[in-house]
Design a protein around this motif. Structure first.
Motif, PDB file in Angstrom:
ATOM      1  N   TYR A 164       3.343  10.134   4.712  1.00 25.15           N
ATOM      2  CA  TYR A 164       4.716   9.597   4.191  1.00 25.15           C
ATOM      3  C   TYR A 164       6.078  10.394   5.065  1.00 25.15           C
ATOM      4  O   TYR A 164       5.761  11.550   4.931  1.00 25.15           O
ATOM      5  N   THR A 165       6.900   9.483   5.417  1.00 27.12           N
ATOM      6  CA  THR A 165       7.910  10.178   5.914  1.00 27.12           C
ATOM      7  C   THR A 165       9.236   9.726   5.336  1.00 27.12           C
ATOM      8  O   THR A 165      10.025   9.054   5.998  1.00 27.12           O
ATOM      9  N   LEU A 166       9.291   9.908   4.087  1.00 29.46           N
ATOM     10  CA  LEU A 166      10.343   9.661   3.288  1.00 29.46           C
ATOM     11  C   LEU A 166      11.793  10.325   3.594  1.00 29.46           C
ATOM     12  O   LEU A 166      11.854  11.349   3.897  1.00 29.46           O
ATOM     13  N   VAL A 167      12.877   9.408   3.316  1.00 26.82           N
ATOM     14  CA  VAL A 167      14.124  10.268   3.830  1.00 26.82           C
ATOM     15  C   VAL A 167      15.006  10.040   2.721  1.00 26.82           C
ATOM     16  O   VAL A 167      15.054   8.962   1.805  1.00 26.82           O
ATOM     17  N   LYS A 168      15.611  11.229   2.375  1.00 26.10           N
ATOM     18  CA  LYS A 168      16.650  11.338   1.239  1.00 26.10           C
ATOM     19  C   LYS A 168      17.729  10.342   1.300  1.00 26.10           C
ATOM     20  O   LYS A 168      18.351  10.308   2.396  1.00 26.10           O
ATOM     21  N   GLY A 169      18.025   9.754   0.226  1.00 21.48           N
ATOM     22  CA  GLY A 169      18.920   8.735  -0.005  1.00 21.48           C
ATOM     23  C   GLY A 169      18.542   7.404   0.219  1.00 21.48           C
ATOM     24  O   GLY A 169      19.296   6.171  -0.013  1.00 21.48           O
ATOM     25  N   MET A 182      12.658   6.340 -14.519  1.00 20.18           N
ATOM     26  CA  MET A 182      11.593   7.257 -14.130  1.00 20.18           C
ATOM     27  C   MET A 182      11.690   8.049 -13.050  1.00 20.18           C
ATOM     28  O   MET A 182      12.459   7.648 -12.309  1.00 20.18           O
ATOM     29  N   SER A 183      11.086   9.054 -12.738  1.00 19.78           N
ATOM     30  CA  SER A 183      11.035   9.722 -11.656  1.00 19.78           C
ATOM     31  C   SER A 183       9.610  10.598 -11.366  1.00 19.78           C
ATOM     32  O   SER A 183       8.787  10.621 -12.335  1.00 19.78           O
ATOM     33  N   TYR A 184       9.261  10.543 -10.238  1.00 23.47           N
ATOM     34  CA  TYR A 184       7.962  11.412  -9.753  1.00 23.47           C
ATOM     35  C   TYR A 184       8.323  11.715  -8.407  1.00 23.47           C
ATOM     36  O   TYR A 184       9.229  11.678  -7.666  1.00 23.47           O
ATOM     37  N   ARG A 185       7.188  12.905  -7.968  1.00 25.22           N
ATOM     38  CA  ARG A 185       7.341  13.340  -6.612  1.00 25.22           C
ATOM     39  C   ARG A 185       5.810  12.807  -5.938  1.00 25.22           C
ATOM     40  O   ARG A 185       4.967  12.685  -6.338  1.00 25.22           O
ATOM     41  N   ILE A 186       6.227  12.513  -4.589  1.00 25.54           N
ATOM     42  CA  ILE A 186       4.977  11.974  -3.780  1.00 25.54           C
ATOM     43  C   ILE A 186       5.075  12.918  -2.484  1.00 25.54           C
ATOM     44  O   ILE A 186       5.900  13.118  -2.155  1.00 25.54           O
ATOM     45  N   SER A 187       3.634  13.508  -2.234  1.00 30.17           N
ATOM     46  CA  SER A 187       3.376  14.268  -1.130  1.00 30.17           C
ATOM     47  C   SER A 187       3.289  13.491  -0.275  1.00 30.17           C
ATOM     48  O   SER A 187       3.187  12.390   0.103  1.00 30.17           O
ATOM     49  N   PRO A 188       3.532  14.068   1.257  1.00 27.09           N
ATOM     50  CA  PRO A 188       3.148  13.481   2.585  1.00 27.09           C
ATOM     51  C   PRO A 188       1.882  12.615   2.528  1.00 27.09           C
ATOM     52  O   PRO A 188       1.680  11.818   3.281  1.00 27.09           O
ATOM     53  N   ASP A 209       4.542   3.361  12.443  1.00 24.40           N
ATOM     54  CA  ASP A 209       5.297   3.269  10.933  1.00 24.40           C
ATOM     55  C   ASP A 209       4.748   2.450   9.873  1.00 24.40           C
ATOM     56  O   ASP A 209       5.069   2.350   8.805  1.00 24.40           O
ATOM     57  N   SER A 210       3.603   1.982  10.202  1.00 22.63           N
ATOM     58  CA  SER A 210       2.676   1.273   8.845  1.00 22.63           C
ATOM     59  C   SER A 210       1.212   1.141   9.223  1.00 22.63           C
ATOM     60  O   SER A 210       0.707   1.521  10.156  1.00 22.63           O
ATOM     61  N   MET A 211       0.541   0.655   8.296  1.00 24.00           N
ATOM     62  CA  MET A 211      -0.844   0.612   8.268  1.00 24.00           C
ATOM     63  C   MET A 211      -1.219  -0.451   7.230  1.00 24.00           C
ATOM     64  O   MET A 211      -0.614  -0.628   6.357  1.00 24.00           O
ATOM     65  N   VAL A 212      -2.508  -1.033   7.424  1.00 19.24           N
ATOM     66  CA  VAL A 212      -2.798  -2.049   6.631  1.00 19.24           C
ATOM     67  C   VAL A 212      -4.453  -1.709   6.320  1.00 19.24           C
ATOM     68  O   VAL A 212      -5.179  -1.303   7.247  1.00 19.24           O
ATOM     69  N   LEU A 213      -4.455  -1.888   5.055  1.00 24.60           N
ATOM     70  CA  LEU A 213      -5.845  -1.450   4.510  1.00 24.60           C
ATOM     71  C   LEU A 213      -6.742  -2.516   3.802  1.00 24.60           C
ATOM     72  O   LEU A 213      -5.883  -3.258   3.218  1.00 24.60           O
ATOM     73  N   ASP A 214      -7.939  -2.669   3.872  1.00 19.61           N
ATOM     74  CA  ASP A 214      -8.710  -3.288   2.954  1.00 19.61           C
ATOM     75  C   ASP A 214      -9.114  -2.208   2.069  1.00 19.61           C
ATOM     76  O   ASP A 214      -9.606  -1.268   2.109  1.00 19.61           O
ATOM     77  N   MET A 215      -9.047  -2.612   0.857  1.00 17.71           N
ATOM     78  CA  MET A 215      -9.401  -1.879  -0.353  1.00 17.71           C
ATOM     79  C   MET A 215     -10.475  -2.579  -1.390  1.00 17.71           C
ATOM     80  O   MET A 215     -10.483  -3.670  -1.650  1.00 17.71           O
ATOM     81  N   VAL A 216     -11.489  -1.717  -1.925  1.00 16.67           N
ATOM     82  CA  VAL A 216     -12.439  -2.101  -2.833  1.00 16.67           C
ATOM     83  C   VAL A 216     -12.313  -1.333  -3.795  1.00 16.67           C
ATOM     84  O   VAL A 216     -12.432  -0.168  -3.712  1.00 16.67           O
ATOM     85  N   LEU A 217     -12.003  -1.741  -5.240  1.00 24.18           N
ATOM     86  CA  LEU A 217     -11.736  -0.749  -6.212  1.00 24.18           C
ATOM     87  C   LEU A 217     -12.863  -1.021  -7.566  1.00 24.18           C
ATOM     88  O   LEU A 217     -13.107  -2.072  -7.735  1.00 24.18           O
ATOM     89  N   VAL A 218     -13.511   0.018  -7.866  1.00 24.44           N
ATOM     90  CA  VAL A 218     -14.723  -0.158  -8.842  1.00 24.44           C
ATOM     91  C   VAL A 218     -14.217   0.718  -9.940  1.00 24.44           C
ATOM     92  O   VAL A 218     -13.809   1.892  -9.720  1.00 24.44           O
ATOM     93  N   ARG A 243       3.957   1.246   4.297  1.00 24.60           N
ATOM     94  CA  ARG A 243       4.947   1.722   5.307  1.00 24.60           C
ATOM     95  C   ARG A 243       5.229   3.125   4.906  1.00 24.60           C
ATOM     96  O   ARG A 243       5.631   3.437   3.859  1.00 24.60           O
ATOM     97  N   PHE A 244       5.020   3.643   6.184  1.00 24.17           N
ATOM     98  CA  PHE A 244       5.051   5.184   5.935  1.00 24.17           C
ATOM     99  C   PHE A 244       6.455   5.893   5.633  1.00 24.17           C
ATOM    100  O   PHE A 244       6.793   6.920   5.043  1.00 24.17           O
TER     101      PHE A 244
END
Length: 310
Positions: free
Chosen positions: A56-61, A144-150, A221-230, A265-266
């Motif tokens: 992730y490449t998040l930008v302040k603001g 609410m608030s949280y932190r997310i790492s790269p 700048d982006s990625m598309v994933l197929d996801m299977v959740l169990v 979207r990164f």
């Protein structure tokens, strides 16, 4: 006067449905910071060249708005008798997110505001719609608030105040923690696959999530994933906010499987997804000296993404 077992079972079933539903909300166990979410990641394939590290490449603001639509249908059997299928009101939520800070290591601090929490009651039971609407509307304006790492690990989640009923409603919902996508440390390309296993604790219930991802497309700048959740859960007592005092719900079994397309979207902390999930579970309810058992099948559809301005 005691509520009828059927009505309480329906309320309990709704609470469980909201608990396991994979929407992008934050759980509010308390106003204190929640522990970091940690995923056990196993890379199954690094995919085809060219490969790149996912970060992730998040930008302040930076600010963005996201909307989630969550629809559920339940089929129940109690005491060997099948009940009419229930189409629950579609929950519609809009949130605004702001990146308030970015640390030198790329970890971003994110705040979010519940701009609108409402339901689309078309085709739903009016009694359930009337019960849900005030709980959801009480969340409007909460922050609410949280932190997310790269690499997508979420930590330090907390809620700033709010009414008790809003907290109860939020405890019953899926979470940003639950559906955050954790990236592998290795460089990957199209066709890469990895598995993430994590426990999810919500609404007094512990669920194990086993998620497998496959990269379908990848750019800078982006990625598309197929996801299977169990999802699975062992025999346990559930602390459901929707239950009346003195009632006890025991989840005997829970098994679920869902599939989704996820767009990352990164430069955005909120993924877009289109998921369909089926969950089967068995619940025992003790109330007023009586024991009632229920088997339930839920079909859930979740769509989330950025708000599209006209």
């Amino acid at each position: 006067m005691l509520e009828s077992p059927l009505r309480v079972l329906c309320s309990t079933a709704l609470a469980v449905a909201l608990c396991v539903a994979p929407a992008t909300y934050v759980s509010a166990q308390s106003t204190a910071a929640a522990p970091a979410v940690s995923s056990d990641i196993t890379v199954l394939s690094t995919g085809a060249a060219p490969r790149q590290t996912l970060r992730y490449t998040l930008v302040k603001g930076a600010t963005e708005s996201g909307v989630v639509r969550q629809k559920m249908t339940m089929n129940m059997e109690m005491g060997g008798m099948a009940m009419p299928a229930q189409s629950l009101p579609t929950m519609v939520s809009t949130m605004q997110y702001t990146v308030t800070d970015v640390a030198p290591d790329g970890t971003a601090a994110v705040t979010g505001e519940f701009v609108s929490m409402d339901i689309d009651a078309a085709g739903a039971d009016p009694m359930i719609a009337d019960a849900m609407r005030p709980q959801l509307s009480a969340m409007n304006g909460m922050k609410m608030s949280y932190r997310i790492s790269p690499t997508g690990e979420v930590s330090n989640m907390k809620i700033d105040g709010g009414a008790a009923q809003a907290m109860q409603a939020m405890q019953a919902m899926g979470s940003t923690e639950q559906m955050s996508v954790s990236f592998p440390t290795e460089a990957v390309g199209v066709g890469a696959r990895w598995k993430a296993v994590r426990p999810v604790s919500q609404n007094g219930m512990t669920i194990t999530q086993d998620i497998e991802y496959e990269v379908k497309s990848l750019s800078a700048d982006s990625m598309v994933l197929d996801m299977v959740l169990v999802q699975s859960a062992k025999n346990q007592v559930m602390d459901a906010a929707a239950m009346p005092a003195g009632a006890k719900a025991t989840v005997r079994t829970l098994d679920g499987k869902g599939t989704s397309t996820v767009v990352i979207r990164f430069n955005s902390a909120q993924p877009s997804m289109d998921m369909k999930m089926n969950v089967n579970m068995a619940i025992d309810l003790e109330m007023g000296g009586e024991l009632n058992s229920m088997n339930q099948t839920m079909v859930m559809e979740v769509k989330s993404g950025p708000v599209v301005k006209p």
